[in-house]
Design an enzyme around this catalytic site. Structure first.
Site, short mmCIF file in Angstrom:
data_model
loop_
_atom_site.label_atom_id
_atom_site.label_comp_id
_atom_site.label_asym_id
_atom_site.label_seq_id
_atom_site.Cartn_x
_atom_site.Cartn_y
_atom_site.Cartn_z
N SER A 143 11.74 0.99 6.56
CA SER A 143 11.56 -0.39 6.27
C SER A 143 12.89 -0.91 7.06
O SER A 143 13.91 -0.81 6.00
CB SER A 143 11.98 0.23 4.42
OG SER A 143 11.19 -0.86 3.89
N ARG A 144 12.23 -2.77 6.83
CA ARG A 144 13.32 -3.94 6.97
C ARG A 144 13.66 -4.07 5.84
O ARG A 144 15.11 -5.01 6.16
CB ARG A 144 12.44 -4.85 8.39
CG ARG A 144 11.75 -4.48 9.57
CD ARG A 144 11.10 -4.70 9.65
NE ARG A 144 9.81 -5.64 9.03
CZ ARG A 144 9.16 -6.76 8.18
NH1 ARG A 144 9.65 -7.44 9.67
NH2 ARG A 144 8.69 -6.62 8.12
N ILE A 176 1.20 -1.59 0.20
CA ILE A 176 0.34 -0.53 0.01
C ILE A 176 0.46 1.05 0.51
O ILE A 176 0.64 2.42 -0.33
CB ILE A 176 -1.44 0.45 1.23
CG1 ILE A 176 -1.59 1.32 0.61
CG2 ILE A 176 -0.92 0.24 2.52
CD1 ILE A 176 -2.74 0.13 -0.09
N LYS A 224 -5.95 2.13 7.63
CA LYS A 224 -6.23 1.17 7.77
C LYS A 224 -5.88 -0.55 8.36
O LYS A 224 -5.45 -0.95 7.84
CB LYS A 224 -8.08 1.45 7.19
CG LYS A 224 -7.13 0.93 5.94
CD LYS A 224 -7.80 -0.36 5.20
CE LYS A 224 -8.82 -1.77 5.72
NZ LYS A 224 -7.96 -3.03 4.57
N ASP A 246 -10.41 -7.82 6.85
CA ASP A 246 -9.58 -6.42 6.60
C ASP A 246 -9.69 -6.12 4.80
O ASP A 246 -9.76 -4.86 5.16
CB ASP A 246 -7.80 -7.72 5.74
CG ASP A 246 -7.37 -6.56 4.78
OD1 ASP A 246 -6.73 -5.98 6.04
OD2 ASP A 246 -6.82 -6.43 3.70
P1 NAP Z 1 1.95 -5.48 3.21
O1 NAP Z 1 2.81 -5.26 1.94
O2 NAP Z 1 2.35 -6.64 3.18
O3 NAP Z 1 3.19 -5.73 4.29
C1 NAP Z 1 3.55 -3.74 4.36
C2 NAP Z 1 4.77 -3.40 5.60
O4 NAP Z 1 4.51 -3.90 6.52
C3 NAP Z 1 5.71 -4.62 4.56
O5 NAP Z 1 6.75 -4.31 3.16
C4 NAP Z 1 7.04 -3.65 5.68
O6 NAP Z 1 7.30 -3.12 5.68
C5 NAP Z 1 5.82 -3.70 6.75
N1 NAP Z 1 5.81 -5.37 7.99
C6 NAP Z 1 4.79 -6.23 7.40
N2 NAP Z 1 5.84 -7.10 8.59
C7 NAP Z 1 5.98 -6.13 9.63
C8 NAP Z 1 6.37 -6.88 10.69
N3 NAP Z 1 6.16 -7.88 11.43
N4 NAP Z 1 7.15 -6.04 11.85
C9 NAP Z 1 6.79 -4.55 11.45
N5 NAP Z 1 6.54 -4.32 10.04
C10 NAP Z 1 6.15 -4.92 9.12
O7 NAP Z 1 0.67 -5.01 3.61
P2 NAP Z 1 0.30 -4.13 2.64
O8 NAP Z 1 -1.00 -4.14 1.45
O9 NAP Z 1 0.74 -3.05 2.18
O10 NAP Z 1 -1.21 -3.22 4.30
C11 NAP Z 1 -0.41 -2.88 5.22
C12 NAP Z 1 -1.62 -2.61 5.67
O11 NAP Z 1 -2.24 -1.48 4.29
C13 NAP Z 1 -2.62 -3.40 6.65
O12 NAP Z 1 -3.32 -2.84 7.48
C14 NAP Z 1 -3.55 -3.29 5.17
O13 NAP Z 1 -4.91 -3.38 5.92
C15 NAP Z 1 -3.73 -1.85 4.86
N6 NAP Z 1 -4.63 -1.29 3.36
C16 NAP Z 1 -3.99 -2.57 2.17
C17 NAP Z 1 -4.15 -2.14 1.07
C18 NAP Z 1 -3.57 -2.89 -0.21
O14 NAP Z 1 -4.02 -2.81 -1.29
N7 NAP Z 1 -2.40 -4.10 0.20
C19 NAP Z 1 -5.55 -1.31 1.02
C20 NAP Z 1 -5.49 -0.46 1.77
C21 NAP Z 1 -5.50 -0.98 2.86
P3 NAP Z 1 9.24 -3.33 5.53
O15 NAP Z 1 9.82 -4.27 4.77
O16 NAP Z 1 9.79 -1.86 4.48
O17 NAP Z 1 9.46 -2.93 6.74
#
Ligand code: NAP
Length: 308
Positions: free
Chosen positions: A36-37, A14, A90, A168
Site C-alpha cells: 500500500s502506498r 473495497i 472487477k 464501473d
Molecule cells: P479506491 O479506494 O479509489 O482505490 C483503491 C486503492 O488502489 C487505493 O487506495 C490505492 O491503494 C490503490 N491505487 C489507487 N491509485 C493507484 C495507482 N495510481 N497505482 C496503484 N495503486 C493505486 O478504489 P476502490 O473503490 O477500492 O476500487 C478499486 C477497485 O475495486 C475498482 O476496480 C472498483 O471497480 C472495484 N470495486 C469497488 C467497489 C466499491 O464499492 N468502491 C465495489 C466493488 C468493486 P494504496 O493507497 O493502498 O496504494
C-alpha cells in the site's frame, strides 16, 4: 490443510469494506502482508510496492489486487511471474487483450487466475437465472442509476481513460445479465454521455439483441439523486420478473420470491479457494467485452461539465 498465505495490493475502499472482513472470516486464507502506498492493515507487514512485497515475503501464495483497473495488469503480471495465484477485482483490467494475456500467463505457469464479478454472487441472481432458463423471455430492461457523488467521492481514476466512468457500476449489471440470460447477447446501438471536462462517460443508453431478436436495453446514469436504482426487469411467459437492489431481491408479478442476506465477497473468497484447490482459473470476459463494444459502437454525446 494449512491456509493459503495471501497478500493484498491496494488498500482502498473495497479492500477495507469487503476484502479484509471476508478474508478474516475465511479459514482457507491467512492474510500475511499487503502493499500500500498510503494505508496499512493493522497487524500485518506493509510494503510500499508489489515489488518490495514479493521480494520480502516469499511465503505468499496468492494475491488479491484491489487497485483501479488501469494499474491491475502490471501488478498481476508481477504476481504471476513470481508464481502467485491472483484474484482480480472487477473489472479485471483496462483492456480485453491484457486480461487475455494474464490468462495465458496463468495457464502456462499452472496458476489460478480469478476475474471476480461480485454482483454475480448477489443473493437472488441464481434464482433469476433458473427462472429465465425455464421460460421464454420477451424483453429485458436494465436500469442502473446512482449518485456518483455519494458512491465515488474523490476517485479521480474513475473519470480517467480506462476508469470506465458509469460503466464501473454498469459492468456489475452486465455481469449479472450475461450470467442470467440463457443465450449470448450483443450491442446494436449505444449513446455515451461524456461530461465536457471528463474522459469517461457519466451516462449510457444501450440496446442489445440476440440471435432470436431479444429486446434488451440498459440505462446507466450517475446523476441520480434520491432513490437509487439497480434493477433488471424482464417480461417473460412466466410473468414479470424484477431482480432489484443489485441482485438482492427477486419478484415475479410483484410478489417477492427470493431474498437472502448478502454474502458476495465471502462467496468470492470461497470460490478463489476452490479454484486454487482444483488448479483452475475463472476468467469470463463477457461483461468487459460489452463495455468495449459500447465504447466502439456508441455515439458520443458531450454534456455539461461534472464537478465533485
Ligand atoms: P479506491 O479506494 O479509489 O482505490 C483503491 C486503492 O488502489 C487505493 O487506495 C490505492 O491503494 C490503490 N491505487 C489507487 N491509485 C493507484 C495507482 N495510481 N497505482 C496503484 N495503486 C493505486 O478504489 P476502490 O473503490 O477500492 O476500487 C478499486 C477497485 O475495486 C475498482 O476496480 C472498483 O471497480 C472495484 N470495486 C469497488 C467497489 C466499491 O464499492 N468502491 C465495489 C466493488 C468493486 P494504496 O493507497 O493502498 O496504494
Amino acid at each position: 490443510m494449512s491456509p493459503i498465505n495471501l497478500a493484498i495490493v491496494g488498500v482502498g475502499k473495497i479492500a477495507r469494506d469487503q476484502h479484509l472482513p471476508s478474508i478474516e472470516k475465511n479459514p482457507d486464507f491467512k492474510l500475511i502482508a499487503a502493499a500500500s502506498r498510503h494505508g496499512g492493515v493493522e497487524g500485518i507487514a506493509i510494503f510500499g510496492s508489489i515489488d518490495e512485497l514479493l521480494a520480502a515475503v516469499p511465503d505468499i501464495e496468492a494475491v488479491s489486487l484491489c487497485m483501479p483497473p488501469q494499474y491491475r495488469y502490471e501488478a498481476a503480471h508481477k504476481a504471476l511471474s513470481a508464481g502467485k495465484h491472483v484474484f482480480l477485482e472487477k473489472p479485471p483490467g483496462a483492456t480485453l487483450s491484457e486480461v487475455e494475456d494474464l490468462q495465458a500467463q496463468a495457464a502456462s505457469r499452472g496458476l489460478s487466475l480469478f476475474a471476480s464479478w461480485h454482483s454475480r454472487y448477489a443473493p437472488a441472481v441464481e434464482a433469476a437465472r433458473a427462472l429465465l432458463a425455464s421460460t421464454t423471455i420477451r424483453s429485458m430492461k436494465v436500469t442502473w442509476k446512482e449518485d456518483v457523488r455519494h458512491w465515488h467521492p474523490n476517485q479521480d481514476w474513475i473519470w480517467q481513460a480506462g476508469g470506465l466512468g458509469v460503466f464501473d457500476p454498469g459492468i456489475n449489471a452486465l455481469s449479472i445479465v450475461t450470467h442470467i440470460l440463457p443465450r449470448p447477447v450483443f450491442i446494436t446501438a449505444a449513446t455515451l454521455e461524456f461530461p465536457e471536462n471528463r474522459d469517461a462517460p457519466i451516462a449510457a443508453d444501450i440496446r442489445f439483441t440476440d440471435a432470436a431478436g431479444l429486446d434488451l436495453s440498459a440505462e446507466f446514469d450517475w446523476r441520480q439523486t434520491g432513490k437509487q436504482s439497480w434493477d433488471i426487469a424482464a417480461e417473460t411467459d412466466a410473468g414479470r420478473m424484477l431482480l432489484s437492489e443489485g441482485g438482492a431481491k427477486l419478484a415475479l408479478d410483484g410478489k417477492l420470491v427470493h431474498e437472502e442476506p448478502e454474502q458476495e465477497y465471502p462467496m468470492l473468497y470461497r470460490r478463489f479457494a476452490e479454484l486454487i484447490g482444483k488448479g483452475r482459473s475463472d476468467v469470463d470476459l463477457a461483461p468487459l467485452r460489452h463495455v468495449a463494444d459500447a465504447f466502439m459502437l456508441g455515439r458520443r454525446k458531450v454534456v455539461e461539465a461534472f464537478y465533485d
